[in-house]
Structures are given as C-alpha cells and as structure tokens.
Write an enzyme that holds these catalytic residues in place. Structure first.
Site, PDB file in Angstrom:
ATOM      1  N   LYS A  28      84.678 -59.528  22.847  1.00 12.96           N
ATOM      2  CA  LYS A  28      84.962 -59.648  21.410  1.00 12.96           C
ATOM      3  C   LYS A  28      85.244 -58.273  20.803  1.00 12.96           C
ATOM      4  CE  LYS A  28      81.754 -61.760  18.813  1.00 12.96           C
ATOM      5  NZ  LYS A  28      81.259 -61.023  17.629  1.00 12.96           N
ATOM      6  N   GLY A 101      81.337 -59.766  11.131  1.00 16.94           N
ATOM      7  CA  GLY A 101      81.011 -58.443  10.622  1.00 16.94           C
ATOM      8  C   GLY A 101      81.878 -57.377  11.259  1.00 16.94           C
ATOM      9  N   SER A 175      75.257 -47.585  14.994  1.00 16.17           N
ATOM     10  CA  SER A 175      76.132 -48.741  14.800  1.00 16.17           C
ATOM     11  C   SER A 175      77.561 -48.378  15.162  1.00 16.17           C
ATOM     12  CB  SER A 175      76.062 -49.213  13.346  1.00 16.17           C
ATOM     13  OG  SER A 175      77.200 -49.999  13.042  1.00 16.17           O
ATOM     14  N   GLN A 177      79.968 -50.188  14.591  1.00 18.96           N
ATOM     15  CA  GLN A 177      80.842 -50.625  13.497  1.00 18.96           C
ATOM     16  C   GLN A 177      81.017 -49.500  12.485  1.00 18.96           C
ATOM     17  OE1 GLN A 177      79.243 -54.296  12.007  1.00 18.96           O
ATOM     18  NE2 GLN A 177      79.631 -55.385  13.919  1.00 18.96           N
ATOM     19  N   ASP A 328      73.128 -57.363  20.935  1.00 13.51           N
ATOM     20  CA  ASP A 328      73.432 -58.791  20.742  1.00 13.51           C
ATOM     21  C   ASP A 328      72.724 -59.685  21.769  1.00 13.51           C
ATOM     22  OD1 ASP A 328      75.079 -58.190  18.588  1.00 13.51           O
ATOM     23  OD2 ASP A 328      76.864 -57.987  19.842  1.00 13.51           O
ATOM     24  N   LYS A 355      72.120 -59.083  11.284  1.00 15.21           N
ATOM     25  CA  LYS A 355      73.235 -59.631  12.068  1.00 15.21           C
ATOM     26  C   LYS A 355      73.698 -60.943  11.410  1.00 15.21           C
ATOM     27  CE  LYS A 355      73.441 -56.348  15.059  1.00 15.21           C
ATOM     28  NZ  LYS A 355      74.600 -55.463  15.032  1.00 15.21           N
ATOM     29  N   ARG A 402      74.935 -67.019  18.482  1.00 16.71           N
ATOM     30  CA  ARG A 402      74.077 -66.624  19.603  1.00 16.71           C
ATOM     31  C   ARG A 402      72.730 -67.354  19.606  1.00 16.71           C
ATOM     32  NH1 ARG A 402      77.483 -62.795  21.729  1.00 16.71           N
ATOM     33  NH2 ARG A 402      78.346 -61.329  20.233  1.00 16.71           N
TER      34      ARG A 402
END
Ligand code: S3P
Length: 445
Positions: A28, A101, A175, A177, A328, A355, A402
């Site tokens: 992903k 996200g 992070s 992200q 994750d 999350k 998940r």
C-alpha cells in the site's frame, strides 16, 4: 466507503491445516507513492502490481483531479503521465481520501509545493485523525490552511506555497507520513530540505525519489534515527515501478498459518525492507518458523518468498524502538500472542491510538471479548498467552480493516467461532482477503 453503508458481518471458525501458495496484494505504501511521484514526474510511469484497494484508488483519483493522466492498462498495471514538479492544476472539487491517512497526508505534502488551493476530505474515521502534525511543517514551508476543525481535523482547505521554503524539520513522532509530506513539498523548494527523525521510519519515499531521479541522502542520526536530505527542484522522470507484495497484508495469512495446527503456507514476492519487517523478527523470537528464499530486489526495495509453518509460540517483550518497523502489525501480533504460551509485552504503542481507529483499545477489546486476558498499561499492551483462545466473541471493527482481518485470523484457531461486525473496510487494503484465506483453507461464512 461511508460508515452509513450496510455492515457486512462474517464469522471465522476453527479450520484444518492451511496450505498453499499465494501472493498478497501490492504494498500500500509503495502504491500510493508510485502514483504520486508518477504524477509529479515528466513522462510516463508504468506501475505493475499496484494495490487496487480503495485507499490507493482514492489517491489515483486525486492525481487525476490534480491534472495527471492516470490509466489502468491491465490487471494491477497502471500508467501515469505526470505534470512535473510544482505543476499540479487546481482541482475542481474536494479531494476525497476515504479511509486513507497515507493518501491524504502525502498528497497534502505534494500540493503544499504547488501554487494551488485544494480541499481535503475523508470518511468519518479519517475526519477524526490528527492533521496538525502534517500542517505544522507545511505551513513553515509557506503553505496556508483554512477551515480546520478543532484539533486540526478534516475537512480543510490547503493553499500551496508559490515560493516554498526549504526546511530542516525534526519530526515530533516517528512517522513516515510526516517525513514524506515534508519531502514531497520540498521537491518544489530551492535548496535542501532536511527531515530528522529520532526513530527511523519506512524509507519508501526516499528510495522511490531516487528511482525517479532526485538526489536524496540518508545518514544515521543518534542510535535509531536518520537525517534525510533532498535537493530541491529536481527534474523527476517517469520510471518503471514493480510493487512487491505488502508485508503488512502478508502478516494475516502468516499469523493464521502459525496458529493453525499442521499449516504450511508459502507467500511470494513479500517486501523485506528492514524498516517494515519488525513483525517477522518478533514472530521468529516467539519461535515461528518463517523461512526466506528467492531474495531479490527492484528499485531499492528487497523482496523474498516466505514459507510459514505452524509453530509453538512463546511470549516475548517487544521493545518500543521496534514500533516504527511494525506499526500496522500489532493487532495481528496480539492475536499470535494470545495463542502463545506466556506473556507478551508490547511497549511504546502511543501511535496506535491515532490510526484508522484507536487500535490500542480496539485490540484489547478484540482479545477481551474472546476470553483473552489483556491489559493496556499507559502505551503498552500486555497479552497473557495461554496456548489457546476461547473465542465466541463479536468484534467491533470501528471502520478499521486491520481489526477485521486480525479477528478473522483469530477465529481460524479459536475454540469457538469469532465474529466481526463489519468486513466492508477490508477492501481498503486487501480486497481479496476473504477468498484468499478461503483458498488456503480458512472457514469464513
Ligand atoms: C505509512 C506510514 C505509517 C503506517 C501507514 C502507512 C506510509 O503511518 O501506519 O499505514 O505509507 O507512510 P505513520 O507514518 O503515520 O506511522
């Protein structure tokens, strides 16, 4: 996917040995990045093995809305013709990232380096997640934001900087992200943009930026951190990207094979980037039989075939510095820990609270309703493994893919069936999860 869609519950019952060879969908993180960098590059990017899950499809739509040509050319094969760094066009409508996200935050970074205004939105799960952590550095680089709800939540309007300023930014949390958003904005800034992270997070953005022609350096910082520097205003050129299978998705059949007696499952092309394989290391410490073969790589991303066999597991302590490499995977690790003998202590899980759901509480609830002794102590999760799980619970999935998949894995070996209230969100990351698990022998109905 909207929360108002009808819920689709499912039950997982204890099954015979799981067996077979499968390839889980494309990674992903890499899929999002391939679309975004393809859209910022000049020329054509050909992607094979793209994850065609809802999260990634929303990123593809947003790249189209920003002016790139994005086409599906075959199963999991996509072509992107980009607009060049800084070349995004102003989108006519709000960009809707659904449940994702990663898509939302990375695109915020890419938009922050272009002189356009875009509205960012998502489903009710994404609307509840913090965006300040992304907006703070982007504002320092010259972007402006409006319509931010309390706590920096979606929907919000972001205007990119006409003259983005390169930044040296120390991320407040490990992070990828945040790091990626800053680097993507830094593409349009003259000079060097630097991100310093205390704990190294997944480095797919850095590796892929290099693959597309950018100059990126990454050196160690302190005992677990990294200092990443990007030379701004590169000419990114379209590239071929082969997306390896997602280790975070592979985690589900892997744990299922470990807990179901007699199982022997092979997973092909699983990405083995060391910043993503904390779960595999932890499971091995617990006694798991996971054999790697056929190791190879593409565009800096290593991958291998994994053979997983049912194993007797024992409880372990997972150190906090391992969290970024398996952030994750704690939900499904908690399932493995429930079937182990002895206590597993997972430390430093604060990030799990922000999350797709509050995964720390949701994981504890998932175990509790199925008869497992579990405790949340501060940011730690403590699971008492007793070699078997009573089961019989109904698990609330909270719009979180998940949680749904972890609970269904748990049911494969629990004494009584495990039911989940909603499987719809599995489509965000692993659309074929249910048929693939059935093909291995899982009993889901
Ligand atoms: C991701 C980074 C992680 C992870 C998410 C994907 C990415 O989030 O949880 O599923 O692709 O960069 P954080 O970087 O915020 O921990």
């Amino acid at each position: 996917m909207a929360h108002s869609d009808p819920q689709t519950p499912l039950e997982s019952r204890s099954c015979g040995p799981l067996a077979g060879k499968v390839r889980v969908p494309g990674d992903k993180s890499i899929s999002h990045r391939a679309l975004i960098l393809g859209a910022l590059a000049v020329g054509e990017t050909r992607i094979s093995g793209l994850l065609e899950g809802e999260d990634v499809l929303n990123t593809a739509k947003s790249m189209r809305a920003l002016g790139a040509r994005v086409e599906r050319t075959g199963p999991f094969a996509w072509s992107v013709s980009g607009v060049g760094v800084g070349g995004f066009a102003e989108p006519a409508a709000a960009l809707d990232f659904g449940n994702s996200g990663t898509g939302c935050r990375l695109v915020m970074g890419a938009v922050a380096g272009c002189p356009i205004t875009a509205v960012f939105d998502g489903d009710s799960s994404l609307r509840s997640r913090p965006m300040r952590r992304i907006l703070d550095p982007l504002e320092l680089m010259g972007a402006r934001t409006r319509d931010i709800r309390e706590g920096g939540r979606l929907p919000l309007t972001l205007s990119g900087a006409r003259y983005p300023v390169p930044l040296v930014y120390k991320t407040p949390v490990a992070s990828a992200q945040i790091k990626s958003a800053v680097l993507l904005a830094g593409l349009s800034a003259p000079g060097v943009t630097t991100v310093i992270e205390q704990e190294a997070s997944r480095d797919h953005t850095e590796l892929m930026l290099r693959h597309f022609g950018a100059e990126v350096s990454s050196v160690k910082e302190g005992s677990h951190g990294r200092r990443i520097s990007l030379q701004g205003e590169p000419e990114l050129h379209g590239a071929a990207v082969v997306v390896p299978a997602d280790p975070s998705s592979a985690a589900f059949p892997i744990v299922a094979a470990l807990i179901v007696e007699g199982s022997d499952v092979v997973l092909s092309d699983v990405m083995t980037n060391p910043l993503r394989t904390g779960l595999f290391a932890t499971l091995r410490e617990m006694g798991a039989s996971i054999e790697e073969s056929d190791a190879r790589g593409d565009a800096g991303e290593p991958m291998a075939q994994l053979r997983v066999r049912h194993s007797k597991l024992r409880g372990v302590e997972v150190p906090p510095e391992r969290a970024p490499s398996m952030i994750d995977e704690y939900l499904v690790l908690a399932v493995a820990a429930s079937f182990a003998e002895g206590t597993t202590i997972m430390r430093g899980l604060k990030e799990l609270r922000v999350k797709e759901s509050d995964r720390l509480e949701a994981t504890a609830d998932m175990l509790r309703v199925n008869g497992v002794n579990v405790e949340v102590s501060g940011d730690d999760l403590i699971v008492e493994g007793r070699g078997h799980v009573p089961g019989g619970g109904l698990v609330a999935t909270h719009m979180d893919h998940r949680i749904a998949m972890s609970a269904l894995v748990m049911g494969c070996a629990s004494d009584k069936p495990v039911k989940v209230d909603d499987t719809a969100f599995i489509a965000t990351s692993f659309p074929d999860f249910i048929p693939m698990m059935r093909s291995l022998g899982a009993e889901l109905s």
